[in-house]
Design a protein around this motif. Structure first.
Motif, PDB file in Angstrom:
ATOM      1  N   GLY A  26       1.132  -1.572  -0.284  1.00 33.16           N
ATOM      2  CA  GLY A  26       0.094   0.220  -0.170  1.00 33.16           C
ATOM      3  C   GLY A  26       0.864   0.762   0.016  1.00 33.16           C
ATOM      4  N   ASN A  27       0.479   2.555  -0.503  1.00 34.86           N
ATOM      5  CA  ASN A  27       0.601   3.807  -0.380  1.00 34.86           C
ATOM      6  C   ASN A  27      -0.367   4.407  -0.323  1.00 34.86           C
ATOM      7  N   VAL A  28       0.652   6.102   0.783  1.00 38.52           N
ATOM      8  CA  VAL A  28      -1.093   6.796   0.831  1.00 38.52           C
ATOM      9  C   VAL A  28      -0.406   8.384  -0.329  1.00 38.52           C
ATOM     10  N   SER A  29      -0.849   9.297  -0.752  1.00 43.32           N
ATOM     11  CA  SER A  29      -0.509  10.745  -0.753  1.00 43.32           C
ATOM     12  C   SER A  29      -1.626  11.280  -0.276  1.00 43.32           C
ATOM     13  N   CYS A  30      -0.690  12.657  -0.278  1.00 47.18           N
ATOM     14  CA  CYS A  30      -1.769  13.926  -0.205  1.00 47.18           C
ATOM     15  C   CYS A  30      -1.230  15.341  -0.917  1.00 47.18           C
ATOM     16  N   ARG A  31      -1.980  16.312  -2.174  1.00 50.04           N
ATOM     17  CA  ARG A  31      -1.710  16.982  -2.733  1.00 50.04           C
ATOM     18  C   ARG A  31      -1.720  18.110  -1.859  1.00 50.04           C
ATOM     19  N   ASP A  32      -0.535  18.861  -2.165  1.00 53.07           N
ATOM     20  CA  ASP A  32      -0.498  20.189  -1.030  1.00 53.07           C
ATOM     21  C   ASP A  32      -0.115  21.432  -1.830  1.00 53.07           C
ATOM     22  N   GLY A  33      -0.870  21.946  -2.889  1.00 56.48           N
ATOM     23  CA  GLY A  33      -0.893  22.886  -4.308  1.00 56.48           C
ATOM     24  C   GLY A  33       0.055  22.261  -4.434  1.00 56.48           C
ATOM     25  N   ASP A  34       1.078  22.742  -5.317  1.00 56.24           N
ATOM     26  CA  ASP A  34       1.753  22.143  -6.110  1.00 56.24           C
ATOM     27  C   ASP A  34       2.460  21.066  -6.370  1.00 56.24           C
ATOM     28  N   THR A  35       2.812  20.521  -4.924  1.00 50.55           N
ATOM     29  CA  THR A  35       3.512  19.617  -4.630  1.00 50.55           C
ATOM     30  C   THR A  35       3.007  18.530  -4.352  1.00 50.55           C
ATOM     31  N   ILE A  36       2.972  17.384  -3.517  1.00 54.62           N
ATOM     32  CA  ILE A  36       2.295  15.773  -2.660  1.00 54.62           C
ATOM     33  C   ILE A  36       3.374  15.141  -1.606  1.00 54.62           C
ATOM     34  N   SER A  56       7.242  15.259  -3.233  1.00 56.77           N
ATOM     35  CA  SER A  56       7.822  15.163  -4.665  1.00 56.77           C
ATOM     36  C   SER A  56       7.062  16.425  -5.516  1.00 56.77           C
ATOM     37  N   ASP A  57       7.928  17.256  -6.225  1.00 55.78           N
ATOM     38  CA  ASP A  57       6.762  18.069  -7.317  1.00 55.78           C
ATOM     39  C   ASP A  57       5.667  17.104  -7.926  1.00 55.78           C
ATOM     40  N   LEU A  58       4.369  17.573  -9.062  1.00 57.36           N
ATOM     41  CA  LEU A  58       3.848  16.950  -9.686  1.00 57.36           C
ATOM     42  C   LEU A  58       4.710  15.695 -10.736  1.00 57.36           C
ATOM     43  N   ASP A  59       5.327  16.586 -10.881  1.00 60.70           N
ATOM     44  CA  ASP A  59       6.335  15.913 -12.310  1.00 60.70           C
ATOM     45  C   ASP A  59       7.457  14.788 -11.242  1.00 60.70           C
ATOM     46  N   GLY A  60       7.212  14.507  -9.782  1.00 63.13           N
ATOM     47  CA  GLY A  60       7.793  12.841  -9.017  1.00 63.13           C
ATOM     48  C   GLY A  60       9.193  13.742  -8.613  1.00 63.13           C
TER      49      GLY A  60
END
Length: 212
Positions: A26-36, A56-60
């Motif tokens: 499993g894995n979990v993420s949240c978006r915070d503006g232009d980063t996750i 990370s940024d939205l390009d990984g």
């Protein structure tokens, strides 16, 4: 940011405690503006600390954190690109829901009122190897029309406008799968009639939202 990290750690602990993941799954993420913020790779999710969350940024590209991000980072990035309204993603391997994924059976019948409102129809995403761009593309494409997905021969993904909602959807998905299986053993579920479904979707009662 520190609150989001703590929230991800808490959600991972709940996923493990509720048997929705085992070992390093499993894995979990949240978006915070232009980063996750995303869980680090190869870690036991029931034992995470805030230091195990990678930014990370939205390009990984990794911006912060001493660990490698989850190998499923492309999946998360693909969904965020496809769904600007989504701010959190939970990927887990709940046993009952994964059984339906392995059998290639979608959970798309309106048999539970709560699932109709919180999940909607749950399709099966055709199999692609884990951690690949092909899987990321397939999940992102399916996510345009659904908030919960079964990944063939793999597991499940749920989306939310908040981390709490994404977790609720994973819990509800597993409950729906278990009830569906038990109902099948009793001769089959009796789906709600279309007028009953329409009445449900017309509700505007917390914690549910109308689905367009």
């Amino acid at each position: 940011m520190s609150q989001l990290r703590a929230a991800i750690v808490e959600v991972c602990g709940r996923l493990h405690a509720e048997g929705l993941i085992t070992a390093t799954e499993g894995n979990v993420s949240c978006r915070d503006g232009d980063t996750i913020l995303v869980t680090g790779g190869g870690l036991r999710k029931g034992e995470l600390t805030s230091e195990a969350i990678v930014r990370s940024d939205l390009d990984g590209r990794v911006l912060e954190g001493g660990l490698k991000p989850s190998s499923e980072l492309p999946l998360h990035l693909g969904v965020y690109a496809a769904r600007p309204d989504v701010a959190a993603i939970v990927h887990a391997h709940p046993a009952y829901a994964t059984a339906f994924a392995v059998a290639g059976i979608p959970l798309d019948q309106p048999i539970l009122a709560e699932a109709v409102l919180l999940l909607g129809p749950v399709p099966v995403v055709p199999y692609q190897a884990p951690s690949t761009e092909a899987l990321a593309r397939a999940v992102a494409d399916a996510a345009r029309q659904a908030d919960a997905l079964l990944l063939a021969n793999h597991g499940a993904v749920t989306l939310g406008e908040t981390l709490s909602r994404a977790l609720e959807r994973m819990e509800t998905l597993e409950h729906l799968a278990r009830v569906s299986l038990l109902a099948a053993l009793l001769g089959g579920a009796r789906p709600l009639a279309s007028d009953k479904v329409a009445s449900l979707l017309a509700l505007d009662t917390a914690p549910y939202r109308k689905r367009g």
